[in-house]
Design an enzyme around this catalytic site. Structure first.
Site, PDB file in Angstrom:
ATOM      1  N   LYS A 117       0.839  -1.212   0.000  1.00  0.00           N
ATOM      2  CA  LYS A 117       0.000   0.000   0.000  1.00  0.00           C
ATOM      3  C   LYS A 117       0.870   1.257   0.000  1.00  0.00           C
ATOM      4  CE  LYS A 117      -0.634  -0.522   4.988  1.00  0.00           C
ATOM      5  NZ  LYS A 117      -1.482  -1.137   6.015  1.00  0.00           N
ATOM      6  N   TYR A 122      15.155  30.917   8.723  1.00  0.00           N
ATOM      7  CA  TYR A 122      13.895  31.620   9.010  1.00  0.00           C
ATOM      8  C   TYR A 122      13.718  31.833  10.500  1.00  0.00           C
ATOM      9  CZ  TYR A 122      12.084  31.059   4.243  1.00  0.00           C
ATOM     10  OH  TYR A 122      11.880  31.143   2.895  1.00  0.00           O
TER      11      TYR A 122
END
Ligand code: PLP
Length: 383
Positions: free
Chosen positions: A57, A278
């Protein structure tokens, strides 16, 4: 499997549909199919003759379902599980007829003809799904294969005990259905001390007796390590194949299956007091040498992960925030000039496992693998 088919299945190997060359890429993801095959053999050895499927999956836990399927097929694996019908259709196209492909989440109403056309087996999780597949079988005028999943105590997918009891008394409930497996899924298999495992196992035994006789399947990766009472006739490992530790309470019995290396985009020297990244969440307390690598949260590296990269056994801590496309490393521990533009540093590999990276990010190895993004050059070895 042809290349087009494998590309069609792999969500992650291309930017705007174009594969990324090793020279152009900001980072390189190496997927060691040989290790995945060895992990399959190790699980088989533990299962002592019991059949073993491969769970593919989410595109083979992000590593490429088509590539993993063909590697496992070479080890004799001929039963695969995906989560969604779309994944099953793509996998069938990639690997061709032959292996059984089961769709764990069941079929959305109205999609049964697509599943039939692709030769897929639904995992039937509810009376509504059973009725729909019975109708499909009637229309097709033949028996159709399916697995029946029961909820033995996870409250996620599968027939509730009351549904199973009701069906047991209903004549013709399974008409036209070739029940290949009766299955259930464990909620706490990675915690062997938990009574929930034994309770689920007992409930599974009780429920399956009310259903048409068929081989049984309960164990995922961790379930295989709970012992032979959990093996039944088919195991369904996913994570362990990909090198995630199925026994978090003990050393990892599996081989690592991936390496992730990022390229240095730039290096610099900064003085004491310089704000880094940042928000200037980090400020140099002394002169530092820094390297910026081309990998960030846009590649699935969690922004919150307090982590490090590695170069020739030297730990290079992240400084400042993880950006979308880059991370700043403190490389002061290396001799000046040792690391330059284009050099590779290790994010996942011998110095830092998938499970280690997950620990730094406050998550599990499964999420690290399935988050690995679209922009890497993907290199498959050992197929
Ligand atoms: C994901 C899944 C598996 C495989 O689980 P792992 O822990 O990755 O081995 C098996 N069965 C079901 C129903 C699943 O959803």
């Amino acid at each position: 499997m042809d290349d087009d088919a494998s590309r069609a299945l792999t969500r992650y190997d291309a930017i705007g549909g174009q594969p990324v060359s090793e020279a152009a890429a900001g980072a390189i993801l190496t997927i060691e199919l040989g290790a995945i095959r060895e992990n399959y053999r190790r699980l088989k050895a533990r299962l002592n003759g019991v059949r073993c499927a491969g769970v593919l999956k989410a595109d083979g836990y992000g590593l490429g379902a088509a590539q993993v399927a063909s590697a496992l097929a070479k080890e004799g694996c001929d039963i695969f599980f995906v989560a969604l019908l779309g994944e099953g259709i793509a996998l069938r196209k990639a690997i061709g007829p032959g292996p059984d492909i089961f769709v764990l989440n069941g079929l959305p109403p109205g999609s049964e003809p697509e599943a039939l056309a692709a030769g897929l087996c639904p995992v039937i999780n509810s009376p509504v799904q059973l009725k729909a597949w019975r109708g499909t079988a009637r229309d097709a005028a033949r028996n159709l294969p399916a697995a029946i999943q029961v909820d033995s105590g996870m409250a996620r997918l599968g027939m509730a005990p009351a549904d199973v009891e009701a069906l047991a008394g209903e004549a013709g409930a399974f008409n036209g259905i070739d029940v290949r497996f009766v299955m259930s899924h464990l909620a706490r298999a990675d915690e062997p001390q938990q009574a929930a495992n034994e309770e689920q196992r007992r409930e599974f035994e009780r429920l399956r007796k009310m259903l048409p006789a068929a081989p049984a399947s309960l164990a995922n990766s961790s379930g295989i390590f709970l012992g032979p009472e959990y093996h039944h006739e088919l195991a369904r490992p996913g994570a362990a194949l990909y090198g995630v530790n199925p026994t978090p309470y003990a050393p990892n019995p599996m081989l690592p299956a991936i390496r992730l290396d990022a390229k240095v985009a730039q290096t610099r020297e900064i003085g004491a007091g310089t704000g880094i990244g940042y928000g200037h969440t980090n400020r140099a307390d002394r002169p530092l040498r820094l390297a910026t690598i081309s990998l960030g949260y846009g590649d699935g590296w969690h922004r919150r992960a307090a982590s490090a990269a590695w170069f020739e056994g030297v730990r290079l801590p992240f400084v400042g925030r993880v950006s979308m496309d880059s991370i700043i490393l403190d490389i002061s521990a290396l001799p000046a000039g040792r690391l330059g533009e284009g050099d590779l540093v290790e994010l996942i590999g011998p110095s830092q496992s998938v499970d280690d990276a997950a620990g730094h990010a406050g998550t599990i190895g499964y999420e690290i693998l399935t988050s690995l993004g679209a922009r890497f050059h993907r290199r498959y070895t050992g197929g």
